[in-house]
Motif scaffolding. Structure first.
Motif, PDB file in Angstrom:
ATOM      1  N   GLU A 213       9.051   7.146   8.201  1.00  9.59           N
ATOM      2  CA  GLU A 213       7.751   7.463   8.783  1.00  9.59           C
ATOM      3  C   GLU A 213       7.021   6.178   9.133  1.00  9.59           C
ATOM      4  O   GLU A 213       6.917   5.271   8.307  1.00  9.59           O
ATOM      5  N   GLU A 214       6.523   6.101  10.359  1.00  9.55           N
ATOM      6  CA  GLU A 214       5.776   4.929  10.781  1.00  9.55           C
ATOM      7  C   GLU A 214       4.408   4.948  10.118  1.00  9.55           C
ATOM      8  O   GLU A 214       3.635   5.893  10.279  1.00  9.55           O
ATOM      9  N   LEU A 215       4.113   3.909   9.362  1.00 10.35           N
ATOM     10  CA  LEU A 215       2.857   3.842   8.611  1.00 10.35           C
ATOM     11  C   LEU A 215       1.772   3.160   9.432  1.00 10.35           C
ATOM     12  O   LEU A 215       2.066   2.250  10.225  1.00 10.35           O
ATOM     13  N   PRO A 216       0.512   3.542   9.235  1.00  6.77           N
ATOM     14  CA  PRO A 216      -0.592   2.989  10.036  1.00  6.77           C
ATOM     15  C   PRO A 216      -1.103   1.642   9.517  1.00  6.77           C
ATOM     16  O   PRO A 216      -2.189   1.204   9.906  1.00  6.77           O
ATOM     17  N   TYR A 217      -0.371   1.022   8.610  1.00  8.18           N
ATOM     18  CA  TYR A 217      -0.764  -0.286   8.085  1.00  8.18           C
ATOM     19  C   TYR A 217       0.502  -1.100   7.871  1.00  8.18           C
ATOM     20  O   TYR A 217       1.624  -0.564   7.890  1.00  8.18           O
ATOM     21  N   ASP A 218       0.344  -2.372   7.650  1.00  3.81           N
ATOM     22  CA  ASP A 218       1.474  -3.304   7.566  1.00  3.81           C
ATOM     23  C   ASP A 218       1.872  -3.519   6.107  1.00  3.81           C
ATOM     24  O   ASP A 218       1.150  -4.148   5.338  1.00  3.81           O
ATOM     25  N   LEU A 219       3.045  -3.022   5.759  1.00  7.08           N
ATOM     26  CA  LEU A 219       3.527  -3.172   4.378  1.00  7.08           C
ATOM     27  C   LEU A 219       3.944  -4.601   4.050  1.00  7.08           C
ATOM     28  O   LEU A 219       4.161  -4.926   2.880  1.00  7.08           O
ATOM     29  N   ASN A 220       4.060  -5.434   5.048  1.00  6.83           N
ATOM     30  CA  ASN A 220       4.440  -6.827   4.792  1.00  6.83           C
ATOM     31  C   ASN A 220       3.265  -7.658   4.274  1.00  6.83           C
ATOM     32  O   ASN A 220       3.472  -8.774   3.776  1.00  6.83           O
ATOM     33  N   GLN A 221       2.053  -7.114   4.392  1.00  7.58           N
ATOM     34  CA  GLN A 221       0.875  -7.835   3.912  1.00  7.58           C
ATOM     35  C   GLN A 221       0.721  -7.667   2.397  1.00  7.58           C
ATOM     36  O   GLN A 221       1.044  -6.610   1.841  1.00  7.58           O
ATOM     37  N   GLU A 222       0.228  -8.697   1.745  1.00  6.60           N
ATOM     38  CA  GLU A 222      -0.006  -8.632   0.300  1.00  6.60           C
ATOM     39  C   GLU A 222      -1.293  -7.891  -0.029  1.00  6.60           C
ATOM     40  O   GLU A 222      -1.445  -7.336  -1.114  1.00  6.60           O
ATOM     41  N   LYS A 223      -2.237  -7.896   0.944  1.00  8.66           N
ATOM     42  CA  LYS A 223      -3.490  -7.166   0.778  1.00  8.66           C
ATOM     43  C   LYS A 223      -3.595  -6.143   1.909  1.00  8.66           C
ATOM     44  O   LYS A 223      -3.510  -6.501   3.085  1.00  8.66           O
ATOM     45  N   ILE A 224      -3.759  -4.862   1.529  1.00  3.40           N
ATOM     46  CA  ILE A 224      -3.770  -3.783   2.511  1.00  3.40           C
ATOM     47  C   ILE A 224      -5.051  -2.973   2.353  1.00  3.40           C
ATOM     48  O   ILE A 224      -5.353  -2.485   1.257  1.00  3.40           O
ATOM     49  N   ALA A 225      -5.807  -2.844   3.433  1.00  2.00           N
ATOM     50  CA  ALA A 225      -7.010  -2.007   3.440  1.00  2.00           C
ATOM     51  C   ALA A 225      -6.618  -0.631   3.989  1.00  2.00           C
ATOM     52  O   ALA A 225      -6.181  -0.521   5.138  1.00  2.00           O
ATOM     53  N   ILE A 226      -6.752   0.407   3.151  1.00  2.00           N
ATOM     54  CA  ILE A 226      -6.398   1.764   3.558  1.00  2.00           C
ATOM     55  C   ILE A 226      -7.616   2.395   4.236  1.00  2.00           C
ATOM     56  O   ILE A 226      -8.651   2.615   3.595  1.00  2.00           O
ATOM     57  N   ALA A 227      -7.497   2.688   5.520  1.00  2.00           N
ATOM     58  CA  ALA A 227      -8.607   3.315   6.249  1.00  2.00           C
ATOM     59  C   ALA A 227      -8.840   4.725   5.719  1.00  2.00           C
ATOM     60  O   ALA A 227      -7.921   5.374   5.191  1.00  2.00           O
ATOM     61  N   ASP A 228     -10.072   5.201   5.845  1.00  2.00           N
ATOM     62  CA  ASP A 228     -10.406   6.547   5.354  1.00  2.00           C
ATOM     63  C   ASP A 228      -9.480   7.605   5.948  1.00  2.00           C
ATOM     64  O   ASP A 228      -9.064   8.543   5.257  1.00  2.00           O
ATOM     65  N   THR A 229      -9.147   7.461   7.233  1.00  7.07           N
ATOM     66  CA  THR A 229      -8.297   8.458   7.899  1.00  7.07           C
ATOM     67  C   THR A 229      -6.836   8.354   7.487  1.00  7.07           C
ATOM     68  O   THR A 229      -6.049   9.260   7.775  1.00  7.07           O
ATOM     69  N   ASP A 230      -6.470   7.263   6.816  1.00  6.85           N
ATOM     70  CA  ASP A 230      -5.062   7.054   6.432  1.00  6.85           C
ATOM     71  C   ASP A 230      -4.802   7.318   4.957  1.00  6.85           C
ATOM     72  O   ASP A 230      -3.690   7.095   4.473  1.00  6.85           O
TER      73      ASP A 230
END
Length: 342
Positions: A213-230
């Motif tokens: 599944e294509e995710l709406p954020y970058d898993l390669n980042q060490e810090k991830i901000a999860i948007a409200d819609t995600d």
């Protein structure tokens, strides 16, 4: 289906699904597997008649007695106990009618959504199993070729089938696109948070790795901000693939939930989700650990923005190992009025 049950009482295996979903074929296949063989008697309670029938000779070889249950009112404690006294089963299999409410079998209330879809609500009935019967395993069988229709028109019934399921098998996926299968897997996972979702075509099980599944954020980042819609996408992916998030720093907005008797250094940040319909909401959140003095300033239903790191721990709530969040920071924030949708 497993057979390594222990303890007192009679284990009940409940097989869910709408008419012609493949329940009978699944039961016949499983009963002929060596791991499911038993020398004791099996009572098979059949709640509907489909196109495929059981061979009475084969059932006799497997020490299995079929009993047809004509109506949901047959599932009353006294009636079921009489069957057990007569046939003395070691275990019980139920091929459940997908149009019958089953919540009372778990001791839970019938949902308003299901009630509203029942055409004949009178006279009222009580559904219950004998106390010596215990629900050991719930398996839901879904026909992938008709799933779109049921998601559109019978979602509340599908939701109650999945709510307590351990396994959901989606068969007949041959003519579905990868995008459709990914979408169905996400929707079913949301309705059955404890269920393993298995998709099958004519060649057998479709590997999960074949449906990324294509995710709406970058898993390669060490810090991830999860948007409200995600939030819903992240929650389900973290549930299925927690190793992807180990050690990463995540931030998201959530509502505080503190359960009764919960340790002072724990809470659950989460969101309400509409998995079936407006009358059937679920709270989606993982256990989070933090400084008890910091957490004492927050109460259930407070809205916060949290920064956390993901770890894995064995927890009773997960019936094994699952994601546990380690709190880095928490601040008050505004409410998100819209529930998570799938």
């Amino acid at each position: 289906m497993g057979d390594n049950y222990q303890g007192d009482g009679i284990p009940v295996f409940l097989i869910n699904g709408f008419l012609e979903s493949g329940k009978t074929s699944f039961i016949q296949y499983t009963m002929n597997q060596e791991y499911f063989q038993t020398n004791g008697n099996t009572l098979l309670l059949l709640c509907e008649e489909g196109e495929k029938e059981y061979d009475p000779i084969e059932l006799a070889k497997l020490h299995t007695t079929p009993i047809y249950m004509k109506d949901i009112t047959d599932f009353q404690e006294e009636k079921l106990r009489k069957l057990a006294d007569t046939y003395k089963p070691e275990r019980i299999l139920i091929e459940w009618n997908g149009m019958w409410n089953q919540d009372d079998l778990y001791g839970g209330p019938m949902s308003e959504a299901v009630l509203s879809e029942q055409q004949n609500r009178e006279p009222k009935y009580t559904v219950s199993m004998p106390k010596e019967w215990f629900l050991y395993q719930v398996i839901t069988i879904v026909d992938g070729s008709t799933l779109k229709m049921y998601l559109s028109n019978m979602r509340s019934f599908l939701g109650q089938m999945l709510r307590n399921a351990e396994l959901c098998i989606v068969n007949r996926c041959d003519n579905l696109s990868n995008e459709e299968m990914i979408d169905y897997r996400r929707k079913l996972r949301a309705m059955g948070q404890n269920a393993m979702i298995m998709l099958e075509d004519k060649n057998g099980e479709i590997p999960q790795s074949a449906l990324p599944e294509e995710l709406p954020y970058d898993l390669n980042q060490e810090k991830i901000a999860i948007a409200d819609t995600d939030y819903g996408t992240w929650f389900l992916d973290c549930m299925d693939n927690p190793e992807r998030y180990l050690g990463k720093e995540l931030s998201f907005t959530a509502m505080v939930l503190k359960r009764k008797n919960m340790p002072a250094d724990e809470f659950i940040p989460g969101r309400m989700a509409m998995t079936c319909c407006a009358q059937d909401m679920s709270f989606l959140g993982f256990i989070c650990k933090g400084d008890k003095d910091m957490l004492s300033a927050f109460s259930t239903r407070d809205w916060v923005k949290v920064t956390v790191k993901v770890a894995l721990e064995e927890r009773e709530e997960y019936h094994g190992v699952g994601p546990v969040l380690k709190l880095v920071d928490i601040v008050r924030t505004g409410e998100i009025s819209e529930p998570v949708n799938f």
